[in-house]
Design a protein around this motif. Structure first.
Motif, PDB file in Angstrom:
ATOM      1  N   TRP A   1       0.739   4.050   6.970  1.00  9.37           N
ATOM      2  CA  TRP A   1      -0.249   3.145   6.406  1.00  9.37           C
ATOM      3  C   TRP A   1       0.016   1.708   6.858  1.00  9.37           C
ATOM      4  CZ3 TRP A   1      -4.087   5.047   2.980  1.00  9.37           C
ATOM      5  CH2 TRP A   1      -4.944   4.083   2.459  1.00  9.37           C
ATOM      6  N   GLU A  32       0.784  -4.223   8.721  1.00 11.72           N
ATOM      7  CA  GLU A  32       1.441  -4.942   7.640  1.00 11.72           C
ATOM      8  C   GLU A  32       2.919  -4.541   7.565  1.00 11.72           C
ATOM      9  OE1 GLU A  32      -2.457  -5.076   4.661  1.00 11.72           O
ATOM     10  OE2 GLU A  32      -0.746  -3.763   4.225  1.00 11.72           O
ATOM     11  N   TRP A  84      -0.904   1.301  10.480  1.00 12.21           N
ATOM     12  CA  TRP A  84      -2.354   1.293  10.643  1.00 12.21           C
ATOM     13  C   TRP A  84      -2.948  -0.054  10.232  1.00 12.21           C
ATOM     14  CZ3 TRP A  84      -6.182   2.820   6.491  1.00 12.21           C
ATOM     15  CH2 TRP A  84      -7.493   2.807   6.994  1.00 12.21           C
ATOM     16  N   LYS A  85      -2.409  -0.641   9.142  1.00 12.70           N
ATOM     17  CA  LYS A  85      -2.923  -1.909   8.627  1.00 12.70           C
ATOM     18  C   LYS A  85      -2.246  -3.122   9.266  1.00 12.70           C
ATOM     19  CE  LYS A  85      -5.255  -2.178   5.313  1.00 12.70           C
ATOM     20  NZ  LYS A  85      -6.716  -2.322   5.139  1.00 12.70           N
ATOM     21  N   GLU A 115      -1.762   2.998  -2.341  1.00  9.78           N
ATOM     22  CA  GLU A 115      -2.250   2.329  -1.142  1.00  9.78           C
ATOM     23  C   GLU A 115      -3.709   1.908  -1.253  1.00  9.78           C
ATOM     24  OE1 GLU A 115      -0.299   1.244   0.847  1.00  9.78           O
ATOM     25  OE2 GLU A 115       1.496   2.464   0.655  1.00  9.78           O
TER      26      GLU A 115
END
Length: 391
Positions: free
Chosen positions: A124, A130, A127-128, A169
């Motif tokens: 995640w 972050e 992908w973001k 998330e």
């Protein structure tokens, strides 16, 4: 130092323009976990503290260790006790044999919980684009501790994935979720696979593992004290058994002594709020005393506080700083209502003997409202004082 030098040497590969830039978040996550970041802010007004989210999570994990280690021993102990009830000539194994059996039974659950949860966290974050957040360090160890030892690994994996995605998330990650992630996973398993999460056949590991423990025949059962009481069955455990935790139950929830050690550590380090923690016990104790006095339950108030996940929930779940009330007055209200709801659900719903999970999840939903009401009440009182002075 050699590891630090190696990380510094390969760091350019993960930075902008590097051949492994796609895995920048993964590298950053490992580096931040292993070492304290040395970057500081260069503008604005900032307060630097010695505590950060990573240290908070690690301290909570340390606080959980007494309950986890005792739970491992209890898994082996319950396996032996059930075998001894069937075969009178069994010789009781030593401490390390019982602990070793429990360790090998619980370890796969911890590994699966972290692999699935952290895997999703890493993916995640990548992908973001972050940073990887540390919140799952605690959730990953909490989740196996609040499960029956016989819970299948695939159910645990599905529940961990569901909770991380839909309870964390989607809300924005660590610090943004409104529900306790570990409890959402447990609720998902409880309502989706009830036969694997409740009843008299899920609380004891029945297989022989690596030469340790006893292989038990199918149909062996060992109901928890709360399960027995809900069916009007006499509980064969003393108050001391309930307090020390040598009874069937979820892996990390049975020993009040081990939980109390963790609670003392959390309070000593200032991680958890004593107001929330104390209020849960007070609310549960008063409600349980009322039901006992009116004959609604055969369990005295002090046994209610020792049985099931009440103590564990009060110490490690209700005090979650993200999902609990944050105002000082709100913490009292929040804790009292959790204790009240937990006992009401236990006593008034025979089909669900353990009420702590639902009580905390319900109050997670109302925690922001409690804080809002407390803040507005303070504002109203101050406005009245100002108005009276101006007259």
């Amino acid at each position: 130092m050699s590891l630090k030098k190696y990380l510094n040497r390969i760091k350019p590969c993960f930075e902008e323009g590097g051949k492994l830039h796609a895995f920048e978040s993964v590298y950053d996550g490992f580096e931040a976990f292993l070492y304290v970041p040395n970057t500081t802010s260069t503008s604005g007004t900032n307060i630097h503290d010695s505590i950060d989210s990573k240290r908070i999570m690690i301290l909570v994990v340390i606080a959980l260790m007494p309950a986890l280690l005792f739970g491992m021993y209890n898994v082996g102990y319950q396996n032996y006790m059930l075998a001894a009830s069937r075969f009178a000539d069994l010789v009781r194994p030593g401490f390390w044999a019982l602990f070793g059996y429990g360790f090998l039974a619980v370890l796969p659950k911890i590994i699966v919980s972290y692999i699935v949860g952290l895997g999703i966290e890493f993916a995640w974050a990548q992908w973001k684009h972050e940073e990887i957040q540390e919140g799952y360090l605690v959730t990953g160890i909490l989740l196996p501790m609040i499960l029956p030892v016989s819970c299948p690994l695939w159910i645990l994996a599905v529940a961990a994935a569901f909770a991380v995605i839909f309870a964390k998330e989607i809300f924005g990650g660590t610090g943004m979720n409104i529900f306790n992630v570990a409890l959402v996973a447990r609720a998902f398993m409880f309502f989706s696979y009830p036969s694997k999460m409740s009843g008299a056949s899920v609380w004891v590991a029945t297989d022989k593992i690596c030469g340790l423990g006893f292989s038990l025949p199918d149909g062996i059962t060992a109901a928890t004290p709360l399960g027995q009481i809900s069916q009007d069955i006499h509980v064969p455990y003393s108050l001391w058994d309930m307090f020390n935790g040598l009874i069937p139950g979820s892996i990390g929830e049975t020993s009040v002594i081990a939980i109390a050690i963790g609670a003392f550590f959390l309070l000593l380090t200032g991680i958890a709020s004593w107001k929330t923690m104390l209020s849960v016990f007070v609310g549960g104790g008063i409600t349980a005393a009322f039901f006992y006095a009116t004959g609604s339950t055969p369990i005295p108030w002090y046994e209610q506080l020792c049985l099931g996940g009440f103590a564990f929930g009060a110490v490690f779940m209700a005090t979650d700083p993200v999902t609990s009330a944050r105002t000082e007055t709100g913490k009292y209200i929040y804790g009292l209502l959790i204790g009240f709801l937990a006992v009401v659900i236990r006593v008034k719903n025979p089909g669900y003997a353990e009420g702590m999970m639902l009580a905390i999840l319900v109050m997670n939903m109302f925690a922001p409202l409690i804080d809002h009401c407390v803040v507005q009440s303070n504002i109203s009182r101050r406005m009245k004082r100002v108005t009276s002075k101006n007259k």
